[in-house]
Design an enzyme around this catalytic site. Sequence first.
Site, mmCIF file in Angstrom:
data_model
loop_
_atom_site.group_PDB
_atom_site.id
_atom_site.type_symbol
_atom_site.label_atom_id
_atom_site.label_comp_id
_atom_site.label_asym_id
_atom_site.label_seq_id
_atom_site.Cartn_x
_atom_site.Cartn_y
_atom_site.Cartn_z
ATOM 1 N N CYS A 1 36.636 37.018 45.502
ATOM 2 C CA CYS A 1 37.216 36.094 44.526
ATOM 3 C C CYS A 1 38.736 36.053 44.594
ATOM 4 C CB CYS A 1 36.766 36.456 43.108
ATOM 5 S SG CYS A 1 37.285 38.102 42.575
ATOM 6 N N ASN A 2 39.360 37.074 45.168
ATOM 7 C CA ASN A 2 40.822 37.046 45.215
ATOM 8 C C ASN A 2 41.402 37.368 46.587
ATOM 9 O OD1 ASN A 2 40.465 39.834 45.327
ATOM 10 N ND2 ASN A 2 40.893 40.091 43.145
ATOM 11 N N GLU B 1 39.905 50.021 41.969
ATOM 12 C CA GLU B 1 38.521 49.605 41.710
ATOM 13 C C GLU B 1 37.669 49.850 42.954
ATOM 14 O OE1 GLU B 1 36.811 46.771 42.964
ATOM 15 O OE2 GLU B 1 38.411 45.940 44.199
ATOM 16 N N GLY C 1 25.103 33.068 35.849
ATOM 17 C CA GLY C 1 25.072 33.586 37.212
ATOM 18 C C GLY C 1 24.267 34.878 37.249
ATOM 19 N N ALA C 2 23.719 35.210 38.419
ATOM 20 C CA ALA C 2 22.937 36.439 38.546
ATOM 21 C C ALA C 2 23.221 37.142 39.868
ATOM 22 C CB ALA C 2 21.430 36.135 38.416
ATOM 23 N N SER D 1 25.987 39.532 42.356
ATOM 24 C CA SER D 1 26.438 40.916 42.202
ATOM 25 C C SER D 1 27.458 41.070 41.076
ATOM 26 C CB SER D 1 27.028 41.417 43.531
ATOM 27 O OG SER D 1 28.096 40.591 43.953
ATOM 28 N N MET D 2 28.446 40.148 40.996
ATOM 29 C CA MET D 2 29.462 40.247 39.951
ATOM 30 C C MET D 2 28.855 39.986 38.569
ATOM 31 S SD MET D 2 32.784 40.792 39.437
ATOM 32 C CE MET D 2 33.860 40.227 40.752
#
Length: 445
Positions: A50-51, A114, A189-190, A192-193
């Site tokens: 995402c980043n 993280e 959504g389902a 991983s995140m």
Amino acid sequence: MSLLVVGLSHRTAPVGVLERAALTGAVPTRLLHDAAASATVAEAALLNTCNRIELYADVDKFHAGVAELSLLLAHHSGVDLEELTSHLYVHYEDRAVHHLFSVACGLDSMVVGEGQILGQLRDALAKAQEEHTAGRGLNELFQQALRVGKRAHSETGIDKAGQSLVTFGLEQVAAGAGEIAGKRALVVGAGSMSSLAAATLVRSGVTDLLIANRTPARAERLVEILGADVARTLELAKVPEALADVDLVISCTGAAGVVIKADDVAAAVAARSGPTPLALLDLAMPRDVDHAVHELPGALLVDLESLSHAHAATPGAGDVDAVSGIVSEEVTAFGAAQRAARIAPTVVALRAMASEVVAAELGRLDSRLPGLDERSRAEIGQTVRRVVDKLLHAPTVRVKQLAAEPGGASYAEALRELFDLDPAAVHAVSGTPIGAQQPAGGGAG
């Protein structure tokens, strides 16, 4: 292997550019194949989160590799090359290895320390293996990066201090909309995140949780894992009307467009009672929640852009320094091992040539002294081999030591020249086709 990294991340590009450059659907696979098919590239892997979007490649030419990978990123992201170039970073050879190891340890993450990046790196390697774009070089590199990341988390306090993006996002939500415990929540959504978000919500005290997903079976599976007493599924089409009945929404889908519209949020806010705002945490890239929600009274939107401006609770300087030390140590060891491996085929070819010379000379002795008894012949043969081994021992040991140092590839070349080794013999040992460019030491970027 001459490793090249070309990419952009939250550190070099504003969220608006990352959003436009986001690779979704089948695009990442096409980019991976196009990169691997480039004339300058032998292997390729893509880290797409995402980043950050990063292409890792084994290239035979630095400048041509940078130009080709930059052009491919622009083409597949849809962002103009000139604009994209100003946000790209390039790392080569040891600096590229250092970057990957730092990424694996969480030092380059939006939330320092993280551990979720390890799973993303593992997925990137698995995808490259599945698509047959990663060979021995990238396999070894990524496997080592995963080991370095695990070592950093096990040997330092960065694992305890580092948060996931979900945890950090929920902290920002709690700061503006009150404690998470007891809130009614909706996860869109389902993947991983989203699954991590749902599990984090349950651990945080949410007892009424809706899960909506484009594929109902995945939402149902997540409900089974979380427990039907806490979670239940919701049809994706019913998300707009459900907004008025929840306190918190977390969205992270792979959709290319907006999933939650500002008009639907405005209607939900109007239907709600009480002073607590409707909180929305958007972890998708490109964004799921309309950016205009930021301007709506009664709604609190936390997205990747706002998270990038927030100040995360970072690990102590001691932990960061310790992890940085581990990264530097591991980069040095990896580089030395790679350089030493490059000279191994030359050493093996040299010893093979020496064995052939010994065998030829012993054969010539047999023809000149046909009456030599077996015991004498064996003693002479052993003596000759011992002399050759002693003569080769010091230079081969020393050349391995020298080859492990930066610039060590030149010693292998010197050995090949001094002993006039057959190139075919060296390449037969290494498995490299004759004519393939041998990577040199050093770096740029």
